[in-house]
Design an enzyme around this catalytic site. Sequence first.
Site, mmCIF file in Angstrom:
data_model
loop_
_atom_site.group_PDB
_atom_site.id
_atom_site.type_symbol
_atom_site.label_atom_id
_atom_site.label_comp_id
_atom_site.label_asym_id
_atom_site.label_seq_id
_atom_site.Cartn_x
_atom_site.Cartn_y
_atom_site.Cartn_z
ATOM 1 N N LYS A 1 0.812 -1.218 0.000
ATOM 2 C CA LYS A 1 0.000 0.000 0.000
ATOM 3 C C LYS A 1 0.844 1.267 0.000
ATOM 4 O O LYS A 1 0.447 2.284 -0.574
ATOM 5 C CB LYS A 1 -0.960 0.001 1.192
ATOM 6 N N LYS B 1 -6.893 -11.541 -7.874
ATOM 7 C CA LYS B 1 -8.229 -11.606 -7.294
ATOM 8 C C LYS B 1 -9.069 -10.420 -7.761
ATOM 9 O O LYS B 1 -8.543 -9.357 -8.102
ATOM 10 C CB LYS B 1 -8.150 -11.633 -5.760
ATOM 11 N N LYS C 1 -12.402 -4.469 -5.642
ATOM 12 C CA LYS C 1 -13.287 -3.313 -5.821
ATOM 13 C C LYS C 1 -12.508 -2.029 -6.049
ATOM 14 O O LYS C 1 -13.097 -1.002 -6.376
ATOM 15 C CB LYS C 1 -14.225 -3.173 -4.623
#
Length: 326
Positions: free
Chosen positions: A116, A197, A200
Site C-alpha cells: 500500500k 483476485k 473493488k
Amino acid sequence: MKQRKEKTIFSAIQPTGNITIGNYFGAIKNWVQLQPDFNCIFSLADLHAITVRKDPEEFKQKALEAYALLLACEINVEKSLLFIQSQVNTHCQLAWMLSCCTEFGELARMTQFKDKSSSHSDNVNCGLFSYPVLMLSDILLYRADFVPVGQDQKQHLELTRTVAERFNFLYGPTFTVPEPYIKRGAKIKSLRDPTKKMSKSDPDLNSRIELLDSPDKIMKKIKRAVTDPENHVKYGENKDGINNLMTIYSCTTGKTLDEIEKEFDGIGYGEFKTTVAEALIEHLAPIQKNYSKIIKDKGYIKNCYKDSAEEALNISNETLNEVKKK
C-alpha cells in the site's frame, strides 16, 4: 444478538468501493452461513479505510450503502452484531495499549504495508503502518475464537496471536488467542486478469461485477471476460479465465466443476458465458430487491447500526476494563 453460543467469530469489511461478487462469494455469503452456529460479530471497518484519503460526504454515503447491502445479503441483526467500527470507541483505546505491546519490526514486515505504501506513495502515513494493531484489537476485544481468513490476511492473524500471547505472558490470562477459520468461500478472480483476485479498487470497471450491477452490465462484463483459445469448458492448468467463470457458475448454481464440464461438453465459450451471466443475474436479483427496499428506510438502517454498536460497546468494554486493570 440475543442468544449466546459457545464460540465467537469476528470479521470485518471496509466500506470502500462497491461490494463485488468476489467479496460476496469469498466472505459475506460465508458470514450468513455462520450465523446459526456462532456468536457472529461483524464490523464495517471505516477507521481502517481512512489510511487513504476520502471525500467525507462520499465516504459517509458509501458506508451507509455498504451497511444496507450487508443487511440485504441477509446478515441478520437479530442473530449477529453488525456495527460501524468508529462508533465503538474501545477499538482505538485498545489499539493504543496494544501498540505498546507490538514490536516495530513486526509491523515493518507486514507485506500489505509495503504494497500500500508503494501504491499510495503520496500519503505514506503512520496509520498505514500501524493499522494491523487496530485490526488485531478489533479481534481481541471480543475474545473471538475464530477469524475467517484468506491468504492475504494470514499474516495479520499471526500477528494477532503473537500479541495476544505476549500480553497473556506478561500480565496473565486475558485474551483468547484466535484460530483461523478456513473459509469455504470461493476465490473469485478478476474478469480481465484472472491471475489476480477480483478487487473493488481495480480501476478497470470490467474487471469486476458489483452486487448492484444491472443485468445488462453483468451480461456485458461476463461476455468480455478473458478466457483462452481452446473454446472448451474444462477446468485445468493455463485456463485461469475459464476456471474463474466455472467457479462463478458453481457459486451461483451449487453445481460441481465436474457437473459443469458435463453440462457444457461440446458447447463453446459464447453460450457458456451467456449461461453464467444469466445464472448470476438470477442469483443477485433477491439481494438487489432487498437492497432497494432497505436503502429507502434510513431510520431502520440507523436503528440497526446503533443497537449493534451499543451491544458491541458493552461486550468490548469488559475486555478493555480488564486490560486496564492488568
